[in-house]
Design an enzyme around this catalytic site. Structure first.
Site, PDB file in Angstrom:
ATOM      1  N   HIS A   1      23.448 -25.444 -12.853  1.00  0.00           N
ATOM      2  CA  HIS A   1      23.038 -25.631 -14.489  1.00  0.00           C
ATOM      3  C   HIS A   1      21.729 -25.069 -15.029  1.00  0.00           C
ATOM      4  O   HIS A   1      22.104 -23.755 -16.232  1.00  0.00           O
ATOM      5  CB  HIS A   1      23.286 -26.720 -15.193  1.00  0.00           C
TER       6      HIS A   1
ATOM      7  N   SER B   1      24.026 -23.662 -22.751  1.00  0.00           N
ATOM      8  CA  SER B   1      25.150 -25.122 -22.595  1.00  0.00           C
ATOM      9  C   SER B   1      26.058 -25.230 -23.955  1.00  0.00           C
ATOM     10  O   SER B   1      26.344 -24.568 -24.174  1.00  0.00           O
ATOM     11  CB  SER B   1      24.663 -26.145 -22.154  1.00  0.00           C
ATOM     12  N   MET B   2      25.554 -26.305 -24.883  1.00  0.00           N
ATOM     13  CA  MET B   2      26.196 -26.788 -25.610  1.00  0.00           C
ATOM     14  C   MET B   2      25.879 -25.784 -26.844  1.00  0.00           C
ATOM     15  O   MET B   2      26.722 -25.531 -27.951  1.00  0.00           O
ATOM     16  CB  MET B   2      25.750 -28.062 -25.474  1.00  0.00           C
TER      17      MET B   2
ATOM     18  N   TRP C   1      21.861 -29.366 -24.564  1.00  0.00           N
ATOM     19  CA  TRP C   1      22.315 -31.014 -24.140  1.00  0.00           C
ATOM     20  C   TRP C   1      21.748 -31.880 -23.462  1.00  0.00           C
ATOM     21  O   TRP C   1      22.231 -31.115 -22.137  1.00  0.00           O
ATOM     22  CB  TRP C   1      23.322 -31.656 -24.528  1.00  0.00           C
TER      23      TRP C   1
ATOM     24  N   ASP D   1      27.343 -24.864 -10.606  1.00  0.00           N
ATOM     25  CA  ASP D   1      26.913 -25.700 -11.776  1.00  0.00           C
ATOM     26  C   ASP D   1      27.895 -26.779 -11.372  1.00  0.00           C
ATOM     27  O   ASP D   1      29.374 -26.805 -11.483  1.00  0.00           O
ATOM     28  CB  ASP D   1      27.202 -25.146 -13.129  1.00  0.00           C
TER      29      ASP D   1
END
Length: 276
Positions: free
Chosen positions: A256, A98-99, A32, A227
């Protein structure tokens, strides 16, 4: 490029799918608020290594359809299931950034591991982002509420600055180029507003701890110690503790967006995992 339609639910949703190469299939699931284009530096390396690489735009993002609803993880996992079924894939490696780690874990919860050979969680939100009494290293609720409110009040303004922390530019101005930041903003700002808000609610508030503990396939976890978007302690470290057959690789100097800042290392680690 192709279009795959998920007919489950109250409306049909067209998913934009990139499909390159031949060999064992790998599905790349983006984070995202981007699109499959965020895998630009991984796709060539994986295709050149002899793999079939499939990357798609999550509903509401990129060139996929933009329904009003359906940004919960059950529906998102249904989209992934549709792609695997329509392409008749087996022995798949799922890679979630991530997402995207949420789709990986919820797919296994809802559809099982019979078609899945391995999974990789890269800078993933798994198992839980939000801080709780039993998740003290998580992101405080008030910080997540600030993000949700900023998306409602000034979505484009929020997204303009989001990727500075994403790549650690706030700490290291040379982490990525101005062009990379502009490229990401152009993708993120064009996503559907309702998708951006509702998908953020999903990754911020879904607890995958029980589901993660049930995973039995070989799992690679890669997470940056620096991160600031999804903290290492609540994500990569905790995921490694919960998933029995997992290997954790910590990038001490990575924020990240390590798929861009640490491209060569990530590609090499992914390929080593795929070949074992």
């Amino acid at each position: 490029m192709s279009t795959i339609i998920n007919k489950a639910g109250t409306e049909e949703v067209k998913l934009h799918v990139a499909d390159y190469g031949q060999g064992e299939p790998i599905i790349l699931i983006h984070g995202w608020p981007l699109s499959h284009k965020s895998w630009e530096k991984q796709i060539p390396a994986l295709v050149d290594a002899g793999y079939r690489v499939i990357a798609y735009d999550r509903r509401g993002f990129g060139d996929s359809d933009r329904p009003w609803d359906g940004y919960d993880y059950d529906t998102l996992a249904s989209d992934l299931h549709t792609i695997i079924s329509e392409l008749q894939l087996s022995n798949v490696t799922l890679v979630g950034f991530s997402m995207g780690g949420g789709e990986v874990v919820r797919y296994i919860t809802n559809y099982g591991e019979s078609n899945i050979a391995k999974i990789a969680l890269i800078s993933s939100i798994i198992p839980l982002v939000k801080q709780h009494s039993d998740n003290p290293d998580g992101v405080p609720a008030e910080k997540l509420e600030e993000i949700a409110q900023a998306l409602k009040d000034d979505r484009v303004g929020f997204l303009k600055g989001f990727h500075e922390q994403f790549y650690g530019v706030d700490k290291d101005p040379g982490a990525v180029s101005e062009g990379q930041l502009a490229f990401d903003f152009s993708i993120a700002s064009q996503a559907a507003p309702q998708a951006t808000e509702k998908a953020a609610d999903a990754w911020a508030n879904t607890d995958f701890r029980t589901e993660s503990a049930a995973i039995t396939v070989p799992t690679l976890i890669i997470h940056g110690k620096k991160d600031a978007t999804v903290p290492f302690e609540t994500a990569g470290q905790q995921a490694n503790e919960l998933i029995a057959h997992s290997v954790l690789i910590k990038y001490d100097d990575a924020a990240h967006g390590l798929n861009i800042t640490h491209t060569e290392r990530l590609n090499n680690d992914l390929l080593a995992f795929l070949r074992t």
